[in-house]
Design a protein around this motif. Sequence first.
Motif, PDB file in Angstrom:
ATOM      1  N   VAL A   1      -9.345   5.995  -1.730  1.00  0.00           N
ATOM      2  CA  VAL A   1      -8.239   5.937  -0.783  1.00  0.00           C
ATOM      3  C   VAL A   1      -7.045   6.687  -1.349  1.00  0.00           C
ATOM      4  O   VAL A   1      -6.761   6.625  -2.548  1.00  0.00           O
ATOM      5  CB  VAL A   1      -7.869   4.463  -0.459  1.00  0.00           C
ATOM      6  CG1 VAL A   1      -7.434   3.705  -1.699  1.00  0.00           C
ATOM      7  CG2 VAL A   1      -6.790   4.401   0.607  1.00  0.00           C
ATOM      8  N   ASP A   2      -6.374   7.439  -0.474  1.00  0.00           N
ATOM      9  CA  ASP A   2      -5.209   8.235  -0.865  1.00  0.00           C
ATOM     10  C   ASP A   2      -4.350   8.434   0.369  1.00  0.00           C
ATOM     11  O   ASP A   2      -4.873   8.498   1.490  1.00  0.00           O
ATOM     12  CB  ASP A   2      -5.660   9.586  -1.439  1.00  0.00           C
ATOM     13  CG  ASP A   2      -4.535  10.340  -2.133  1.00  0.00           C
ATOM     14  OD1 ASP A   2      -3.684  10.923  -1.417  1.00  0.00           O
ATOM     15  OD2 ASP A   2      -4.499  10.355  -3.370  1.00  0.00           O
ATOM     16  N   GLU A   3      -3.063   8.548   0.186  1.00  0.00           N
ATOM     17  CA  GLU A   3      -2.180   8.795   1.328  1.00  0.00           C
ATOM     18  C   GLU A   3      -2.485  10.117   2.001  1.00  0.00           C
ATOM     19  O   GLU A   3      -2.225  10.306   3.185  1.00  0.00           O
ATOM     20  CB  GLU A   3      -0.715   8.750   0.880  1.00  0.00           C
ATOM     21  CG  GLU A   3      -0.218   7.375   0.464  1.00  0.00           C
ATOM     22  CD  GLU A   3      -0.281   6.371   1.607  1.00  0.00           C
ATOM     23  OE1 GLU A   3      -0.178   6.789   2.784  1.00  0.00           O
ATOM     24  OE2 GLU A   3      -0.442   5.163   1.328  1.00  0.00           O
TER      25      GLU A   3
ATOM     26  N   THR B   1      -7.328   8.110   4.137  1.00  0.00           N
ATOM     27  CA  THR B   1      -6.078   7.358   4.089  1.00  0.00           C
ATOM     28  C   THR B   1      -6.375   5.865   4.178  1.00  0.00           C
ATOM     29  O   THR B   1      -7.490   5.468   4.562  1.00  0.00           O
ATOM     30  CB  THR B   1      -5.168   7.762   5.254  1.00  0.00           C
ATOM     31  OG1 THR B   1      -5.796   7.352   6.484  1.00  0.00           O
ATOM     32  CG2 THR B   1      -4.923   9.269   5.290  1.00  0.00           C
ATOM     33  N   PRO B   2      -5.392   5.023   3.866  1.00  0.00           N
ATOM     34  CA  PRO B   2      -5.633   3.583   4.014  1.00  0.00           C
ATOM     35  C   PRO B   2      -6.082   3.210   5.426  1.00  0.00           C
ATOM     36  O   PRO B   2      -6.981   2.357   5.597  1.00  0.00           O
ATOM     37  CB  PRO B   2      -4.266   2.969   3.684  1.00  0.00           C
ATOM     38  CG  PRO B   2      -3.641   3.951   2.736  1.00  0.00           C
ATOM     39  CD  PRO B   2      -4.087   5.300   3.214  1.00  0.00           C
TER      40      PRO B   2
ATOM     41  N   ASP C   1      -6.455   1.901 -10.575  1.00  0.00           N
ATOM     42  CA  ASP C   1      -5.586   2.067  -9.406  1.00  0.00           C
ATOM     43  C   ASP C   1      -6.397   1.983  -8.121  1.00  0.00           C
ATOM     44  O   ASP C   1      -5.968   1.371  -7.137  1.00  0.00           O
ATOM     45  CB  ASP C   1      -4.856   3.409  -9.467  1.00  0.00           C
ATOM     46  CG  ASP C   1      -3.786   3.448 -10.553  1.00  0.00           C
ATOM     47  OD1 ASP C   1      -3.339   2.364 -10.978  1.00  0.00           O
ATOM     48  OD2 ASP C   1      -3.397   4.563 -10.964  1.00  0.00           O
ATOM     49  N   GLN C   2      -7.589   2.598  -8.118  1.00  0.00           N
ATOM     50  CA  GLN C   2      -8.436   2.552  -6.934  1.00  0.00           C
ATOM     51  C   GLN C   2      -8.936   1.135  -6.653  1.00  0.00           C
ATOM     52  O   GLN C   2      -9.044   0.717  -5.500  1.00  0.00           O
ATOM     53  CB  GLN C   2      -9.617   3.506  -7.076  1.00  0.00           C
ATOM     54  CG  GLN C   2      -9.271   4.962  -6.823  1.00  0.00           C
ATOM     55  CD  GLN C   2      -8.820   5.210  -5.397  1.00  0.00           C
ATOM     56  OE1 GLN C   2      -9.470   4.775  -4.449  1.00  0.00           O
ATOM     57  NE2 GLN C   2      -7.698   5.906  -5.240  1.00  0.00           N
TER      58      GLN C   2
ATOM     59  N   LEU D   1      -6.034  -0.444  -4.864  1.00  0.00           N
ATOM     60  CA  LEU D   1      -5.780   0.143  -3.549  1.00  0.00           C
ATOM     61  C   LEU D   1      -6.872  -0.230  -2.553  1.00  0.00           C
ATOM     62  O   LEU D   1      -6.595  -0.522  -1.380  1.00  0.00           O
ATOM     63  CB  LEU D   1      -5.670   1.669  -3.677  1.00  0.00           C
ATOM     64  CG  LEU D   1      -4.418   2.192  -4.378  1.00  0.00           C
ATOM     65  CD1 LEU D   1      -4.577   3.683  -4.691  1.00  0.00           C
ATOM     66  CD2 LEU D   1      -3.178   1.951  -3.534  1.00  0.00           C
TER      67      LEU D   1
ATOM     68  N   ASP E   1      -6.462  -3.683  -1.249  1.00  0.00           N
ATOM     69  CA  ASP E   1      -5.422  -3.736  -0.222  1.00  0.00           C
ATOM     70  C   ASP E   1      -5.960  -3.283   1.131  1.00  0.00           C
ATOM     71  O   ASP E   1      -5.616  -3.851   2.173  1.00  0.00           O
ATOM     72  CB  ASP E   1      -4.241  -2.849  -0.626  1.00  0.00           C
ATOM     73  CG  ASP E   1      -3.445  -3.427  -1.784  1.00  0.00           C
ATOM     74  OD1 ASP E   1      -3.598  -4.629  -2.067  1.00  0.00           O
ATOM     75  OD2 ASP E   1      -2.679  -2.663  -2.415  1.00  0.00           O
ATOM     76  N   VAL E   2      -6.810  -2.253   1.118  1.00  0.00           N
ATOM     77  CA  VAL E   2      -7.404  -1.760   2.363  1.00  0.00           C
ATOM     78  C   VAL E   2      -8.222  -2.851   3.044  1.00  0.00           C
ATOM     79  O   VAL E   2      -8.133  -3.062   4.259  1.00  0.00           O
ATOM     80  CB  VAL E   2      -8.289  -0.531   2.085  1.00  0.00           C
ATOM     81  CG1 VAL E   2      -9.210  -0.232   3.265  1.00  0.00           C
ATOM     82  CG2 VAL E   2      -7.425   0.689   1.783  1.00  0.00           C
TER      83      VAL E   2
END
Length: 312
Positions: free
Chosen positions: A228-230, A264-265, A296-297, A300, A303-304
């Motif tokens: 996931v990445d912006e 993206t998220p 970090d992943q 993230l 959170d997704v």
Amino acid sequence: MLIGVQGSGQLTTRPPDPGRYRAVSELAEELGYDSIWAGEHLSFHNPILDLGVALATFAAVTERIRLGAGVVLLPLRHPSLVAKQAASLDYISGGRLLLGLGVGGEGAGDFEAAGVPIGERGARADEGIAALRLLLTERPASYSGRFYRFENVSIEPGPAHLAGPPLLVGGRSEAALRRAGTLGDGWLPYLVSARRYATGVDAVRGHAVAAGRDPDALGHVLVAFALVDEDGERARELARTHLSQRYGMAFERHHVERLCIVGTPEECAERVGEYAAAGVTHLSFNPAVDEDGFLDQVALLHDVAAGLRSTV
């Protein structure tokens, strides 16, 4: 839907920092993941820790999170050896083991290292699952087949519960679907689209019914490569490059878009929802990153999924 994460991945260039195994398991439990997983290869083109050692490390520094073997390459070992390791892990962790079983085949080196003909992997898996279940649930246990024979074998200490850990059958082939429905406690594929997963669930349930088993008692698990990445385009390119290096083959963009949870998220959350609608009851993220950025992943991706767990 339950959510898990791969804590012991196949990295592309170097062995992982030993401290990362403790860090990822502690982080996964702190964040609220339901499970943490490790995979297996004997001789592969990328470094990977022994599955039992990885899961024992996770067990030693956690108290709640389930421990997923995703997957044991069953044809490479006698089922009594697998039963001993699995029973010990389940016993020492208080019944937290999820035992995924596969036939292997991604790397011929695994079979060369074990001295097992790769053409026998399917038949060995069929016998191995049946023999393994006996060893985990009966003391003493006896079995007689083409590849495996034993009499009055007792694995002590046994698993934490009399039924033993659930046996989740990996693979995407018709034979794997049959094994999951007739021999296993659930299905555990990877690299499948949501549409194909839904078709597979129907097939597994059909095999269970034909075998006189309760299809509603089976679990439906999925391991999904994820990133996931912006910036969604950057996420897809990073995942494509990583997976190509990791498996020594060309992953194309359409493979990432169709078979992975990448973007993206918002895009990743939508894909998680698609898999939930396809019948996935337990989703394990396999972060498509190397050592840098791995933790970090893990955060993230949790959170997704967190926003969907109450609605799917």
